[in-house]
Design an enzyme around this catalytic site. Structure first.
Site, PDB file in Angstrom:
ATOM      1  N   HIS A 120      22.408   7.832  -6.766  1.00 33.07           N
ATOM      2  CA  HIS A 120      23.552   7.585  -5.802  1.00 33.07           C
ATOM      3  C   HIS A 120      23.310   6.346  -4.659  1.00 33.07           C
ATOM      4  O   HIS A 120      23.644   6.260  -3.962  1.00 33.07           O
ATOM      5  CB  HIS A 120      23.581   8.723  -5.128  1.00 33.07           C
ATOM      6  N   THR A 190      18.428  20.832  -3.483  1.00 39.78           N
ATOM      7  CA  THR A 190      19.975  20.617  -3.877  1.00 39.78           C
ATOM      8  C   THR A 190      20.652  21.685  -4.268  1.00 39.78           C
ATOM      9  O   THR A 190      20.325  22.792  -4.552  1.00 39.78           O
ATOM     10  CB  THR A 190      19.728  19.288  -5.144  1.00 39.78           C
TER      11      THR A 190
HETATM   12  C1  BV8 Z   1      31.051  10.460 -11.169  1.00 39.71           C
HETATM   13  C2  BV8 Z   1      25.870   8.906  -1.833  1.00 39.71           C
HETATM   14  C3  BV8 Z   1      32.314   9.483 -13.151  1.00 39.71           C
HETATM   15  C4  BV8 Z   1      26.925   8.643  -0.833  1.00 39.71           C
HETATM   16  C5  BV8 Z   1      26.856  11.033  -2.957  1.00 39.71           C
HETATM   17  C6  BV8 Z   1      37.596  13.909  -9.321  1.00 39.71           C
HETATM   18  C7  BV8 Z   1      37.496  12.625  -9.329  1.00 39.71           C
HETATM   19  C8  BV8 Z   1      36.263  12.014  -9.701  1.00 39.71           C
HETATM   20  C9  BV8 Z   1      35.160  12.434  -9.622  1.00 39.71           C
HETATM   21  C10 BV8 Z   1      35.198  13.816  -9.701  1.00 39.71           C
HETATM   22  C11 BV8 Z   1      36.417  14.725  -9.556  1.00 39.71           C
HETATM   23  N1  BV8 Z   1      35.664  16.098  -9.193  1.00 39.71           N
HETATM   24  C12 BV8 Z   1      34.581  16.188  -9.385  1.00 39.71           C
HETATM   25  C13 BV8 Z   1      34.097  14.927  -9.858  1.00 39.71           C
HETATM   26  C14 BV8 Z   1      32.828  14.404  -9.772  1.00 39.71           C
HETATM   27  C15 BV8 Z   1      32.337  14.226  -8.403  1.00 39.71           C
HETATM   28  C16 BV8 Z   1      31.755  15.529  -8.135  1.00 39.71           C
HETATM   29  O1  BV8 Z   1      30.812  15.887  -8.466  1.00 39.71           O
HETATM   30  N2  BV8 Z   1      32.415  16.200  -6.987  1.00 39.71           N
HETATM   31  C17 BV8 Z   1      32.020  17.387  -6.304  1.00 39.71           C
HETATM   32  C18 BV8 Z   1      32.018  17.360  -5.048  1.00 39.71           C
HETATM   33  C19 BV8 Z   1      32.493  18.466  -7.208  1.00 39.71           C
HETATM   34  N3  BV8 Z   1      31.310  13.221  -8.761  1.00 39.71           N
HETATM   35  C20 BV8 Z   1      31.523  11.798  -8.803  1.00 39.71           C
HETATM   36  O2  BV8 Z   1      32.397  11.480  -8.133  1.00 39.71           O
HETATM   37  C21 BV8 Z   1      30.277  11.272  -9.274  1.00 39.71           C
HETATM   38  N4  BV8 Z   1      30.775  10.080  -9.970  1.00 39.71           N
HETATM   39  O3  BV8 Z   1      31.487  11.498 -11.431  1.00 39.71           O
HETATM   40  O4  BV8 Z   1      31.707   9.242 -11.862  1.00 39.71           O
HETATM   41  C22 BV8 Z   1      33.678   9.401 -12.957  1.00 39.71           C
HETATM   42  C23 BV8 Z   1      34.242   8.305 -12.249  1.00 39.71           C
HETATM   43  C24 BV8 Z   1      35.748   8.204 -12.157  1.00 39.71           C
HETATM   44  C25 BV8 Z   1      36.356   9.439 -12.322  1.00 39.71           C
HETATM   45  C26 BV8 Z   1      35.593  10.674 -12.832  1.00 39.71           C
HETATM   46  C27 BV8 Z   1      34.559  10.566 -13.043  1.00 39.71           C
HETATM   47  C28 BV8 Z   1      29.844  10.348  -8.055  1.00 39.71           C
HETATM   48  C29 BV8 Z   1      28.992  11.421  -7.019  1.00 39.71           C
HETATM   49  C30 BV8 Z   1      28.083  10.687  -5.820  1.00 39.71           C
HETATM   50  C31 BV8 Z   1      28.853  10.887  -4.544  1.00 39.71           C
HETATM   51  N5  BV8 Z   1      27.794  10.481  -3.635  1.00 39.71           N
HETATM   52  N6  BV8 Z   1      25.890  10.431  -2.138  1.00 39.71           N
HETATM   53  C32 BV8 Z   1      26.506   9.359   0.650  1.00 39.71           C
HETATM   54  O5  BV8 Z   1      25.485   9.949   0.344  1.00 39.71           O
HETATM   55  O6  BV8 Z   1      27.062   8.600   1.676  1.00 39.71           O
HETATM   56  S1  BV8 Z   1      27.022  12.540  -2.980  1.00 39.71           S
HETATM   57  C33 BV8 Z   1      26.000  13.413  -1.856  1.00 39.71           C
HETATM   58  O7  BV8 Z   1      26.355  14.756  -1.559  1.00 39.71           O
HETATM   59  C34 BV8 Z   1      24.505  13.151  -2.325  1.00 39.71           C
HETATM   60  O8  BV8 Z   1      24.090  12.244  -2.963  1.00 39.71           O
HETATM   61  C35 BV8 Z   1      24.152  14.608  -3.195  1.00 39.71           C
HETATM   62  O9  BV8 Z   1      24.532  14.110  -4.278  1.00 39.71           O
HETATM   63  C36 BV8 Z   1      25.236  15.341  -2.618  1.00 39.71           C
HETATM   64  C37 BV8 Z   1      24.864  16.434  -1.597  1.00 39.71           C
HETATM   65  O10 BV8 Z   1      24.087  17.489  -2.299  1.00 39.71           O
HETATM   66  P1  BV8 Z   1      22.621  17.712  -1.958  1.00 39.71           P
HETATM   67  O11 BV8 Z   1      21.885  16.716  -1.859  1.00 39.71           O
HETATM   68  O12 BV8 Z   1      22.511  18.858  -2.760  1.00 39.71           O
HETATM   69  O13 BV8 Z   1      22.698  18.387  -0.386  1.00 39.71           O
HETATM   70  P2  BV8 Z   1      23.376  19.680   0.133  1.00 39.71           P
HETATM   71  O14 BV8 Z   1      23.572  19.294   1.641  1.00 39.71           O
HETATM   72  O15 BV8 Z   1      24.547  20.024  -0.777  1.00 39.71           O
HETATM   73  O16 BV8 Z   1      22.243  20.716  -0.164  1.00 39.71           O
HETATM   74  C38 BV8 Z   1      21.107  20.732   0.394  1.00 39.71           C
HETATM   75  C39 BV8 Z   1      20.215  21.708  -0.140  1.00 39.71           C
HETATM   76  O17 BV8 Z   1      19.030  21.774   0.070  1.00 39.71           O
HETATM   77  C40 BV8 Z   1      20.718  23.189   0.038  1.00 39.71           C
HETATM   78  O18 BV8 Z   1      20.811  23.986  -1.028  1.00 39.71           O
HETATM   79  C41 BV8 Z   1      19.815  23.694   0.979  1.00 39.71           C
HETATM   80  O19 BV8 Z   1      19.694  25.213   0.917  1.00 39.71           O
HETATM   81  C42 BV8 Z   1      18.570  23.213   0.495  1.00 39.71           C
HETATM   82  N7  BV8 Z   1      17.689  22.996   1.696  1.00 39.71           N
HETATM   83  C43 BV8 Z   1      17.718  22.737   2.989  1.00 39.71           C
HETATM   84  N8  BV8 Z   1      16.642  22.604   3.585  1.00 39.71           N
HETATM   85  C44 BV8 Z   1      15.607  22.729   2.657  1.00 39.71           C
HETATM   86  C45 BV8 Z   1      16.254  22.933   1.538  1.00 39.71           C
HETATM   87  N9  BV8 Z   1      15.597  23.088   0.398  1.00 39.71           N
HETATM   88  C46 BV8 Z   1      14.195  22.785   0.425  1.00 39.71           C
HETATM   89  N10 BV8 Z   1      13.550  22.678   1.744  1.00 39.71           N
HETATM   90  C47 BV8 Z   1      14.213  22.486   2.741  1.00 39.71           C
HETATM   91  N11 BV8 Z   1      13.473  22.228   3.807  1.00 39.71           N
END
Ligand code: BV8
Ligand code: ZN
Length: 251
Positions: A120, A190
């Site tokens: 990303h 994640t």
């Molecule tokens: C794509 C960068 C092809 C920016 C990020 C409708 C239209 C278009 C696309 C979609 C759509 N519907 C769905 C999609 C696909 C979409 C998607 O997946 N949406 C989700 C919300 C359903 N994906 C996209 O759009 C991707 N591109 O599909 O392109 C396409 C193109 C056009 C049309 C269709 C398809 C691009 C996605 C990238 C988005 N950019 N980041 C920025 O950061 O500002 S996403 C961002 O959020 C991160 O990069 C990461 O990916 C995500 C966060 O997730 P996590 O890293 O898992 O973090 P989170 O807080 O959620 O979880 C933390 C975890 O850690 C927890 O489980 C917690 O328990 C745990 N934890 C906490 N502390 C600890 C721990 N574990 C261990 N130790 C600890 N101490």
């Protein structure tokens, strides 16, 4: 309670030559970087599509720029944690360790890891949306309002992948290549909700890897892993490094 793993993983981790580690925001939580969906998650104040999309940037460039400037500020004031450092250390004793990260905070590189696929993007890099000219974070650090390109006056954006944008080709193919030969896949910190990054552990399992989720709580993907280690990245990864290096001493 000290974090541990199964004897099966112990044996596998001692012998492994190809390990892929997929990391999310939880990997950097112990460094002080807020996760996206935790209680203090940055998304809490805003919904993702409000900020992390090209449309949001075009409609409110200063708001989106300010959010990244705020996050860059947090990231510039913190250090890689014991988990990042353990992963960098693993490269000394395991032939092939590849990091596939969703994080944009550059902490794996700062910890010393050398094989990193940033799915990303990276918040340290920025570019002009008109002419593509790259500028470093330093070049634009001071400006609170969205900076303009010195060549063409276009808006400067962070080099991160926004929702609806394709992932960088090289990072994605590199990640898929790495998991096709991985004996072990670790998924660390994640929630597994963002695709296509969240599909990688399943691709690895189908290619024959032993897959392990390291997380402080269950996730949507927990049921599809061979093993779950309940603990933090900062505890579990040094434990696995110990399993590996301890066995090297026994050789
Ligand atoms: C794509 C960068 C092809 C920016 C990020 C409708 C239209 C278009 C696309 C979609 C759509 N519907 C769905 C999609 C696909 C979409 C998607 O997946 N949406 C989700 C919300 C359903 N994906 C996209 O759009 C991707 N591109 O599909 O392109 C396409 C193109 C056009 C049309 C269709 C398809 C691009 C996605 C990238 C988005 N950019 N980041 C920025 O950061 O500002 S996403 C961002 O959020 C991160 O990069 C990461 O990916 C995500 C966060 O997730 P996590 O890293 O898992 O973090 P989170 O807080 O959620 O979880 C933390 C975890 O850690 C927890 O489980 C917690 O328990 C745990 N934890 C906490 N502390 C600890 C721990 N574990 C261990 N130790 C600890 N101490
Ligand atoms: Zn330009």
């Amino acid at each position: 309670m000290a974090v541990s793993c199964s004897d099966r993983l112990r044996r596998k981790f001692r012998a492994a030559r190809n390990v892929v580690v997929c990391t999310g925001a939880g990997m950097s939580a112990e460094s002080g970087v807020p996760t996206y969906r935790g209680s203090e998650g940055i998304w809490k104040k805003f919904r993702p599509e409000q900020l992390a999309s090209f449309d949001a940037f075009l409609s409110s460039p200063d708001l989106v720029w300010e959010w990244y400037r705020h996050r860059r500020e947090i990231i510039s004031s913190i250090e890689p944690n014991a988990g990042h450092i353990a992963l960098a250390e693993m490269e000394r004793s395991i032939e092939h360790v590849v990091i596939v990260t969703q994080n944009i905070d550059n902490l794996h590189r700062r910890a010393g890891s050398t094989r990193i696929h940033e799915l990303h993007g990276n918040i340290e890099r920025n570019y002009c949306i008109e002419c593509g000219e790259f500028v470093t974070a330093q070049d634009v650090a001071s400006s609170s309002a969205v900076p303009r390109c010195r060549h063409c006056g276009g808006l400067i954006r962070p080099d991160v992948v926004w929702f609806g944008e394709q992932l960088p080709e090289a990072a994605w193919t590199g990640a898929i290549e790495a998991v096709s030969t991985a004996e072990i896949l670790l998924s660390v910190g994640t929630s597994g909700v963002v695709y296509p990054a969240a599909s990688i552990p399943d691709i690895a399992r189908r290619a024959g890897a032993y897959t392990v989720e390291i997380n402080i709580e269950p996730t949507e993907l927990s049921g599809s892993f061979n093993e779950v280690i309940r603990g933090t990245a900062g505890e579990a990864l040094p434990m696995l490094l110990q399993v590996r290096t301890h066995s090297d001493q026994e050789k």
